[in-house]
Scaffold this motif. Sequence first.
Motif, PDB file in Angstrom:
ATOM      1  N   THR A  93       2.746   0.272 -11.122  1.00 47.39           N
ATOM      2  CA  THR A  93       1.638   0.327 -10.173  1.00 47.39           C
ATOM      3  C   THR A  93       0.663  -0.661 -10.424  1.00 47.39           C
ATOM      4  OG1 THR A  93       0.553   2.352 -11.386  1.00 47.39           O
ATOM      5  CG2 THR A  93       2.161   2.925  -9.570  1.00 47.39           C
ATOM      6  N   ILE A 112       4.877   9.145   2.244  1.00 47.67           N
ATOM      7  CA  ILE A 112       4.721   7.797   1.977  1.00 47.67           C
ATOM      8  C   ILE A 112       3.593   7.255   2.839  1.00 47.67           C
ATOM      9  CG2 ILE A 112       5.668   5.366   1.948  1.00 47.67           C
ATOM     10  CD1 ILE A 112       8.327   6.806   1.286  1.00 47.67           C
ATOM     11  N   ASP A 133      -1.708   2.354   0.072  1.00 51.72           N
ATOM     12  CA  ASP A 133      -0.326   2.346  -0.174  1.00 51.72           C
ATOM     13  C   ASP A 133       0.018   3.413  -0.999  1.00 51.72           C
ATOM     14  OD1 ASP A 133      -0.597  -0.028   1.313  1.00 51.72           O
ATOM     15  OD2 ASP A 133      -0.004  -1.289  -0.281  1.00 51.72           O
ATOM     16  N   GLY A 135       9.541   4.552  -1.935  1.00 52.43           N
ATOM     17  CA  GLY A 135       8.089   4.800  -2.663  1.00 52.43           C
ATOM     18  C   GLY A 135       7.652   3.528  -3.240  1.00 52.43           C
ATOM     19  N   TYR A 136       8.423   2.347  -2.895  1.00 50.56           N
ATOM     20  CA  TYR A 136       8.022   0.858  -3.545  1.00 50.56           C
ATOM     21  C   TYR A 136       7.367   0.121  -2.176  1.00 50.56           C
ATOM     22  CZ  TYR A 136      10.944   1.613  -7.324  1.00 50.56           C
ATOM     23  OH  TYR A 136      11.362   2.167  -8.700  1.00 50.56           O
ATOM     24  N   THR A 137       6.061   0.176  -2.528  1.00 46.56           N
ATOM     25  CA  THR A 137       5.095  -0.691  -1.432  1.00 46.56           C
ATOM     26  C   THR A 137       4.815  -1.916  -1.910  1.00 46.56           C
ATOM     27  OG1 THR A 137       3.329   0.274  -2.731  1.00 46.56           O
ATOM     28  CG2 THR A 137       4.030   1.539  -0.948  1.00 46.56           C
ATOM     29  N   GLY A 185       1.919   3.340  -4.433  1.00 44.24           N
ATOM     30  CA  GLY A 185       3.295   2.963  -4.370  1.00 44.24           C
ATOM     31  C   GLY A 185       3.595   1.956  -5.408  1.00 44.24           C
ATOM     32  N   PRO A 192       7.600  -2.958   2.264  1.00 42.61           N
ATOM     33  CA  PRO A 192       6.812  -3.259   1.208  1.00 42.61           C
ATOM     34  C   PRO A 192       6.092  -4.586   1.654  1.00 42.61           C
ATOM     35  CG  PRO A 192       8.811  -3.122   0.165  1.00 42.61           C
ATOM     36  CD  PRO A 192       9.179  -3.287   1.631  1.00 42.61           C
ATOM     37  N   MET A 240       1.691   3.647   3.914  1.00 37.07           N
ATOM     38  CA  MET A 240       1.725   2.376   3.699  1.00 37.07           C
ATOM     39  C   MET A 240       0.576   1.566   4.558  1.00 37.07           C
ATOM     40  SD  MET A 240       3.178  -0.153   2.166  1.00 37.07           S
ATOM     41  CE  MET A 240       2.929  -2.013   2.456  1.00 37.07           C
ATOM     42  N   ILE A 252       2.075   7.557  -2.542  1.00 42.48           N
ATOM     43  CA  ILE A 252       2.963   8.165  -2.263  1.00 42.48           C
ATOM     44  C   ILE A 252       2.662   9.728  -2.758  1.00 42.48           C
ATOM     45  CG2 ILE A 252       5.053   6.653  -2.295  1.00 42.48           C
ATOM     46  CD1 ILE A 252       5.373   7.229  -5.210  1.00 42.48           C
TER      47      ILE A 252
END
Length: 493
Positions: A430, A477, A453, A183-185, A141, A213, A479, A455
């Motif tokens: 990343t 996704i 985490d 997709g932002y973890t 992510g 996130p 997480m 994607i």
Amino acid sequence: MSLVSTTQHNGFTFDPSTAPENSKFKPPSWVKCDPVTLIDPRTTNGFGDPWDWRKPTFRGIDLTRTDPRVKVKHYEIVCPNPDNKIAVVDVNILDSTGRQPYRGDVLIKGKHIVSVGKKLSQEDLTGARIFEGKGRTLMSGMVDAHAHFTWTNASSLDALDVMETEEHTLFSARSARTFLDCGYTQCFGAASAKERIDVAIRDAINNGDIPGPRLLANGKEIAPRNGALVPGITAFADSPEETRKVIREHVEKTKVDNIKLSMSGEEITERLRAEDTTFDDESVAAAVEEAHSLGVRVCAHARSDESIMQCLQYGVDVIYHASFISDATMDALEVQKNRVYVAPAINWLYATLNDAAAFGFPRTKAETVGYKRELEVAIAGLKEMYRRGIKILPGGDYGFAWTPHGTYRDPELFVKLLGMSPMDVILAATALGGELMARPNELGKVQPGYFADLILVRGNPLEHIDILSNQENIDVIIMNGRVHKSAPEDGRI
């Protein structure tokens, strides 16, 4: 709309040898296309103390390294089923080590990755939820290094202040989920419009109450009373003593992880310009000293060259924007590149110029107040930073009407506007995110022992970086080892 500007000469649609009235910015070598030289003649800082940009220190602190007093908290997100297993098989693994994608399997147990690359056995797969690669790419992510969950997709700066606290908190929870949906973890909080919302959202995510996130939370941004961009979302500090007091309240009472200083203007205000500097040296030094002594880092809205140099002379950790940077300041930044992160928020400049007309800010107005010039100067400076190996991270003031949450496209802009390689952009989004979150051995890579985490992306972002700009291209996704999103046909048991 194309992301590439119209006809340019050496990258500029204006004469770089000219400047608007009252501008202090002298075109640096990368703007004039001259050879780069080391030219800083200064030998003292704003206190009159000795200053050597080649070996920068301030009051005994080595500015080429992270201040040892900073202790970033490592939060854990609740994992309700530590025995849960997830397998992703026959997938293209983009592991964020710099290696090209390779085919293999990945196994997750609980909230950690336990195996990467080797073909999984039947014993590994027994009881696991299995996702098949089908030509897709599995990657870590991403990070937003300049995140504002509380920015309300408003049509002006002042409108960030109008939502009541209860509705504002609910909106911010939706923003957190939107980041994760895209997709932002990992998110590094860059200021909260209200004092405690960032902190409340962080704690709710960590407790498993809402999806979102990993977040390092911020409070209200801090500025002098005559230097606030939006008074209603600002904590005021007009002296070094008041600055220290506000920071202590942020850290000890509000429990923030980061401190934000608003150190320069913003063209859209038409009263505090991007080249204006708002803080004196004494207050910046006091802010960093107080924050670091309490274990937290400082980030800064710094567009003017003077404010960027203040960041470098007194130890600010994360610099936002950095548009009008001179040769001398660039040299100083390069020396500190192992310590300092730059999150330019290039989409704010690009979108304000190209996408804000429908919301009452036409392109002609954006050009008149200076956004066209700033965008082109910023692009040139960021290209030079990239050439010198300075850490440039995605993330950028999303949360206005023309930059709404869910339209995150920094990786695409980094390639198309800054000329960064797709691999370097992926690493910035990343692995560098893991560094920024102070967990480089746990976040930001597809490696055994790292948090799961992840994607699963339709296609190869190294060939088409723009697929990361559309959440519909992200099929799965995961997480903290939990499946947040998957298509109906994915994930057989």
